[in-house]
Motif scaffolding. Structure first.
Motif, PDB file in Angstrom:
ATOM      1  N   LEU A  85       0.831  -1.205   0.000  1.00 50.94           N
ATOM      2  CA  LEU A  85       0.000   0.000   0.000  1.00 50.94           C
ATOM      3  C   LEU A  85       0.863   1.253   0.000  1.00 50.94           C
ATOM      4  CD1 LEU A  85      -2.816  -0.983   2.522  1.00 50.94           C
ATOM      5  CD2 LEU A  85      -2.978  -0.796   0.040  1.00 50.94           C
ATOM      6  N   PHE A  86       2.005   1.208   0.685  1.00 54.91           N
ATOM      7  CA  PHE A  86       2.924   2.341   0.692  1.00 54.91           C
ATOM      8  C   PHE A  86       3.419   2.634  -0.725  1.00 54.91           C
ATOM      9  CE2 PHE A  86       7.424   3.606   0.711  1.00 54.91           C
ATOM     10  CZ  PHE A  86       7.344   4.824   1.358  1.00 54.91           C
ATOM     11  N   PHE A  87       3.851   1.601  -1.424  1.00 59.86           N
ATOM     12  CA  PHE A  87       4.329   1.796  -2.796  1.00 59.86           C
ATOM     13  C   PHE A  87       3.182   2.148  -3.735  1.00 59.86           C
ATOM     14  CE2 PHE A  87       7.952  -0.656  -1.150  1.00 59.86           C
ATOM     15  CZ  PHE A  87       8.983   0.159  -1.586  1.00 59.86           C
ATOM     16  N   PHE A  88       1.991   1.670  -3.435  1.00 59.69           N
ATOM     17  CA  PHE A  88       0.829   2.030  -4.236  1.00 59.69           C
ATOM     18  C   PHE A  88       0.571   3.526  -4.159  1.00 59.69           C
ATOM     19  CE2 PHE A  88      -3.851   2.571  -4.548  1.00 59.69           C
ATOM     20  CZ  PHE A  88      -4.029   2.132  -5.843  1.00 59.69           C
ATOM     21  N   VAL A  89       0.633   4.087  -2.945  1.00 55.56           N
ATOM     22  CA  VAL A  89       0.411   5.527  -2.772  1.00 55.56           C
ATOM     23  C   VAL A  89       1.522   6.334  -3.440  1.00 55.56           C
ATOM     24  CG1 VAL A  89       0.294   7.387  -1.053  1.00 55.56           C
ATOM     25  CG2 VAL A  89      -0.939   5.266  -0.662  1.00 55.56           C
ATOM     26  N   LEU A  90       2.774   5.900  -3.307  1.00 53.45           N
ATOM     27  CA  LEU A  90       3.874   6.602  -3.975  1.00 53.45           C
ATOM     28  C   LEU A  90       3.714   6.564  -5.490  1.00 53.45           C
ATOM     29  CD1 LEU A  90       7.141   5.709  -2.022  1.00 53.45           C
ATOM     30  CD2 LEU A  90       5.545   7.582  -1.668  1.00 53.45           C
ATOM     31  N   SER A  91       3.261   5.429  -6.003  1.00 53.48           N
ATOM     32  CA  SER A  91       3.050   5.327  -7.450  1.00 53.48           C
ATOM     33  C   SER A  91       1.895   6.203  -7.912  1.00 53.48           C
ATOM     34  CB  SER A  91       2.781   3.867  -7.833  1.00 53.48           C
ATOM     35  OG  SER A  91       3.894   3.059  -7.535  1.00 53.48           O
ATOM     36  N   LEU A  92       0.869   6.353  -7.069  1.00 55.26           N
ATOM     37  CA  LEU A  92      -0.224   7.265  -7.396  1.00 55.26           C
ATOM     38  C   LEU A  92       0.297   8.696  -7.547  1.00 55.26           C
ATOM     39  CD1 LEU A  92      -3.085   6.074  -4.995  1.00 55.26           C
ATOM     40  CD2 LEU A  92      -2.933   5.684  -7.459  1.00 55.26           C
ATOM     41  N   GLU A  93       1.133   9.098  -6.595  1.00 59.46           N
ATOM     42  CA  GLU A  93       1.683  10.451  -6.646  1.00 59.46           C
ATOM     43  C   GLU A  93       2.584  10.617  -7.865  1.00 59.46           C
ATOM     44  OE1 GLU A  93       4.060  13.637  -3.751  1.00 59.46           O
ATOM     45  OE2 GLU A  93       3.414  11.679  -2.978  1.00 59.46           O
ATOM     46  N   LEU A  94       3.387   9.594  -8.133  1.00 54.68           N
ATOM     47  CA  LEU A  94       4.268   9.658  -9.301  1.00 54.68           C
ATOM     48  C   LEU A  94       3.453   9.699 -10.594  1.00 54.68           C
ATOM     49  CD1 LEU A  94       7.209   9.592 -10.289  1.00 54.68           C
ATOM     50  CD2 LEU A  94       7.030   7.100 -10.382  1.00 54.68           C
ATOM     51  N   LYS A  95       2.377   8.901 -10.674  1.00 58.89           N
ATOM     52  CA  LYS A  95       1.528   8.899 -11.873  1.00 58.89           C
ATOM     53  C   LYS A  95       0.894  10.274 -12.081  1.00 58.89           C
ATOM     54  CE  LYS A  95      -1.158   7.140 -15.185  1.00 58.89           C
ATOM     55  NZ  LYS A  95      -2.082   6.032 -14.910  1.00 58.89           N
ATOM     56  N   ARG A  96       0.435  10.885 -10.990  1.00 52.85           N
ATOM     57  CA  ARG A  96      -0.175  12.216 -11.097  1.00 52.85           C
ATOM     58  C   ARG A  96       0.825  13.233 -11.620  1.00 52.85           C
ATOM     59  NH1 ARG A  96      -0.093  15.883  -7.247  1.00 52.85           N
ATOM     60  NH2 ARG A  96       0.208  14.341  -5.586  1.00 52.85           N
ATOM     61  N   GLU A  97       2.069  13.143 -11.141  1.00 45.65           N
ATOM     62  CA  GLU A  97       3.089  14.095 -11.588  1.00 45.65           C
ATOM     63  C   GLU A  97       3.499  13.831 -13.040  1.00 45.65           C
ATOM     64  OE1 GLU A  97       4.122  16.721 -10.183  1.00 45.65           O
ATOM     65  OE2 GLU A  97       3.170  16.454  -8.230  1.00 45.65           O
ATOM     66  N   ILE A  98       3.522  12.556 -13.442  1.00 45.33           N
ATOM     67  CA  ILE A  98       3.909  12.226 -14.816  1.00 45.33           C
ATOM     68  C   ILE A  98       2.854  12.698 -15.811  1.00 45.33           C
ATOM     69  CG2 ILE A  98       4.247  10.296 -16.421  1.00 45.33           C
ATOM     70  CD1 ILE A  98       5.651   8.796 -14.183  1.00 45.33           C
ATOM     71  N   VAL A  99       1.577  12.555 -15.447  1.00 44.28           N
ATOM     72  CA  VAL A  99       0.495  12.883 -16.381  1.00 44.28           C
ATOM     73  C   VAL A  99       0.081  14.345 -16.270  1.00 44.28           C
ATOM     74  CG1 VAL A  99      -1.887  12.347 -17.045  1.00 44.28           C
ATOM     75  CG2 VAL A  99      -0.325  10.509 -16.354  1.00 44.28           C
ATOM     76  N   LEU A 100       0.014  14.870 -15.037  1.00 42.05           N
ATOM     77  CA  LEU A 100      -0.536  16.203 -14.831  1.00 42.05           C
ATOM     78  C   LEU A 100       0.460  17.217 -14.299  1.00 42.05           C
ATOM     79  CD1 LEU A 100      -3.851  15.076 -13.065  1.00 42.05           C
ATOM     80  CD2 LEU A 100      -3.537  15.598 -15.491  1.00 42.05           C
ATOM     81  N   GLY A 101       1.598  16.751 -13.789  1.00 40.55           N
ATOM     82  CA  GLY A 101       2.506  17.656 -13.096  1.00 40.55           C
ATOM     83  C   GLY A 101       3.802  17.924 -13.837  1.00 40.55           C
ATOM     84  N   GLU A 102       4.859  18.131 -13.052  1.00 36.08           N
ATOM     85  CA  GLU A 102       6.136  18.569 -13.612  1.00 36.08           C
ATOM     86  C   GLU A 102       6.858  17.486 -14.402  1.00 36.08           C
ATOM     87  OE1 GLU A 102       8.631  20.416 -10.768  1.00 36.08           O
ATOM     88  OE2 GLU A 102       7.042  21.593  -9.846  1.00 36.08           O
TER      89      GLU A 102
END
Length: 339
Positions: A85-102
């Motif tokens: 679950l920890f890596f799942f949340v980190l991957s969610l944040e990374l996915k958001r940054e890859i698609v919508l962020g910096e």
């Protein structure tokens, strides 16, 4: 009167809940709790109760049916189960940054990726150089991994004093590094792979992709399939936390209900006359339930899951992980010379 009606009703419990909620919003609180868990684990590991504390994490928990045994130690369930679950949340944040962020710019991804590769290759090269010809040479994989949980915990301790760009860089580097370490452990140190279980895990990942294509938005459905994927990957001999990384990166970032559609649905709801007529099989109740779904679905699955799981990861999973793994026993050394 209008201002009061524009917010949720106030209850007596809110007087106690709101200060606690403000505390939870302080990111440094999760880092401080992680630090306290480390100190507690070290204290218990070097106390008169150290044997009970260390043996507790080796307790076997699982299911056994005849010759079929699916039991793991409590430490394994923490490291490979909860930390998924920890890596799942980190991957969610990374996915958001890859698609919508910096990180939408490939050049922004190249730097942390290069840093992760260098952080793995350089320590391994140094280890192999120093251990050349020695019996411990096969242990080169132990020097290449970054403990992502403690990296994020240390960042949280500094709170807003850490620039967002630096936090994003370290987060990306830690994830890339951890994925690389998982692959090395799976390929270089893992036991013989159970290809049947691995194939079932891949089918489960395909089922997640198919359900997303079909427009299924039920969180329980994805949770059930995700649990099955985790069980299959864990049984295959591959490090099970890779399931959290894969499923996190597969989570959609697109909202289902657009802003214009949300306004239209809410406008139709507000067009009903005022009154207590929201119960029963009525048009008003149907519009109310539809408005609730629209409000929920106006936030992307990535952000919604991140908001739900982040407090659990920061205030429960990471401290438990520290308790299970930071219990190092210190023993005195005898420096007296013997004849």
């Amino acid at each position: 009167m209008i201002d009061k009606l524009a917010s949720l009703p106030h209850e007596a419990a809110d007087t106690l809940a709101r200060p606690f909620a403000r505390f939870l919003k302080i990111e440094a609180a999760a880092g401080a709790l992680l630090f306290l868990a480390v100190l507690l684990a070290l204290g218990l590991a070097n106390s008169p109760w150290h044997r009970v504390f260390l043996d507790f994490w080796e307790t076997r928990i699982g299911l056994t049916f005849g010759s079929w045994d699916f039991s793991r130690s409590l430490r394994h369930w923490v490291n490979d189960g909860l930390m998924t679950l920890f890596f799942f949340v980190l991957s969610l944040e990374l996915k958001r940054e890859i698609v919508l962020g910096e990180l939408r710019n490939p050049r922004q991804v190249a730097l942390p990726l290069a840093g992760a590769v260098g952080g793995m290759v350089v320590p391994v090269a140094m280890y192999l150089t120093l251990m050349s010809g020695e019996s411990g040479m096969h242990g080169w994989g132990t020097v290449m991994a970054t403990d992502t949980a403690f990296v994020i915990g240390c960042l949280a301790l500094f709170g807003n004093r850490v620039p967002p760009t630096l936090r994003l860089f370290l987060l990306s580097l830690a994830i890339f590094d951890d994925v690389g370490a998982i692959l090395v452990v799976a390929l270089g140190y893992g036991e013989a792979l159970n290809w049947s279980a691995l194939g079932l895990g891949l089918l489960g990942i395909g089922a997640v992709a198919s359900a997303s294509r079909l427009g299924i938005r039920s969180v329980p459905v994805y949770s059930l399939i995700g649990a099955g994927v985790w069980l299959c990957i864990d049984a295959s001999g591959v490090h099970a936390t890779i399931a959290g990384v894969i499923l996190g990166l597969m989570t959609p970032t697109r909202v289902w209900v657009s802003d214009a559609r949300l306004r239209g649905i809410l406008g139709r709801l507000l067009a009903h006359p005022a009154g207590e007529h929201w119960s029963g099989d009525t048009t008003e109740r149907h519009d109310l339930l539809q408005a609730g779904t629209a409000v929920t679905e106006s936030v992307s699955p990535v952000e919604r899951l991140e908001m739900i799981l982040h407090p659990w990861v920061g205030f429960a999973i990471m401290p438990i992980f520290a308790l299970a793994n930071a219990g190092m026993t210190f023993q005195g050394a005898d420096f007296q010379q013997t004849e």
